[in-house]
Scaffold this motif. Structure first.
Motif, PDB file in Angstrom:
ATOM      1  N   GLN A   1       0.830  -1.204   0.000  1.00 45.05           N
ATOM      2  CA  GLN A   1       0.000   0.000   0.000  1.00 45.05           C
ATOM      3  C   GLN A   1       0.866   1.256   0.000  1.00 45.05           C
ATOM      4  O   GLN A   1       0.591   2.214  -0.732  1.00 45.05           O
ATOM      5  CB  GLN A   1      -0.923   0.018   1.220  1.00 45.05           C
ATOM      6  CG  GLN A   1      -2.076  -0.959   1.120  1.00 45.05           C
ATOM      7  CD  GLN A   1      -2.971  -0.871   2.331  1.00 45.05           C
ATOM      8  OE1 GLN A   1      -3.722   0.085   2.461  1.00 45.05           O
ATOM      9  NE2 GLN A   1      -2.884  -1.857   3.208  1.00 45.05           N
TER      10      GLN A   1
ATOM     11  N   ARG B   1      -1.715  -0.514  -4.619  1.00 44.69           N
ATOM     12  CA  ARG B   1      -2.322  -0.072  -3.363  1.00 44.69           C
ATOM     13  C   ARG B   1      -3.530  -0.951  -3.028  1.00 44.69           C
ATOM     14  O   ARG B   1      -3.698  -1.379  -1.889  1.00 44.69           O
ATOM     15  CB  ARG B   1      -2.716   1.401  -3.461  1.00 44.69           C
ATOM     16  CG  ARG B   1      -3.094   1.999  -2.122  1.00 44.69           C
ATOM     17  CD  ARG B   1      -3.245   3.502  -2.158  1.00 44.69           C
ATOM     18  NE  ARG B   1      -4.173   3.929  -3.198  1.00 44.69           N
ATOM     19  CZ  ARG B   1      -3.945   4.917  -4.045  1.00 44.69           C
ATOM     20  NH1 ARG B   1      -2.819   5.578  -3.998  1.00 44.69           N
ATOM     21  NH2 ARG B   1      -4.838   5.255  -4.942  1.00 44.69           N
TER      22      ARG B   1
ATOM     23  N   ALA C   1      -4.032  -3.572   0.122  1.00 40.57           N
ATOM     24  CA  ALA C   1      -5.175  -3.534   1.043  1.00 40.57           C
ATOM     25  C   ALA C   1      -5.812  -4.912   1.153  1.00 40.57           C
ATOM     26  O   ALA C   1      -6.167  -5.356   2.248  1.00 40.57           O
ATOM     27  CB  ALA C   1      -6.194  -2.504   0.567  1.00 40.57           C
TER      28      ALA C   1
END
Length: 63
Positions: A21, A33, A37
């Motif tokens: 991330q 990113r 997550a």
């Protein structure tokens, strides 16, 4: 997997996800990113499974 391996794998995935991330944010890479997550969430679930296994084992051992 045993509870200890679940917790270790979970923590490893959480850390790797946070790194992805950060790199994704720093480079403007939305895909990285998002992958980070998702990996972090996977790690949290794995850790929770490990803790649940410990709780069940503890309850069974007390019987």
């Amino acid at each position: 997997m045993g509870s200890k391996s679940d917790k270790i794998a979970g923590k490893a995935n959480e850390v790797a996800g946070k790194v992805k991330q950060s790199v994704g944010s720093a480079t403007g890479n939305d895909r990285m990113r998002a992958e980070g997550a998702a990996q972090e969430t996977k790690g949290k679930v794995q850790s929770s499974v490990g803790k649940a296994k410990d709780a069940v084992k503890g309850a069974v051992d007390r019987m």
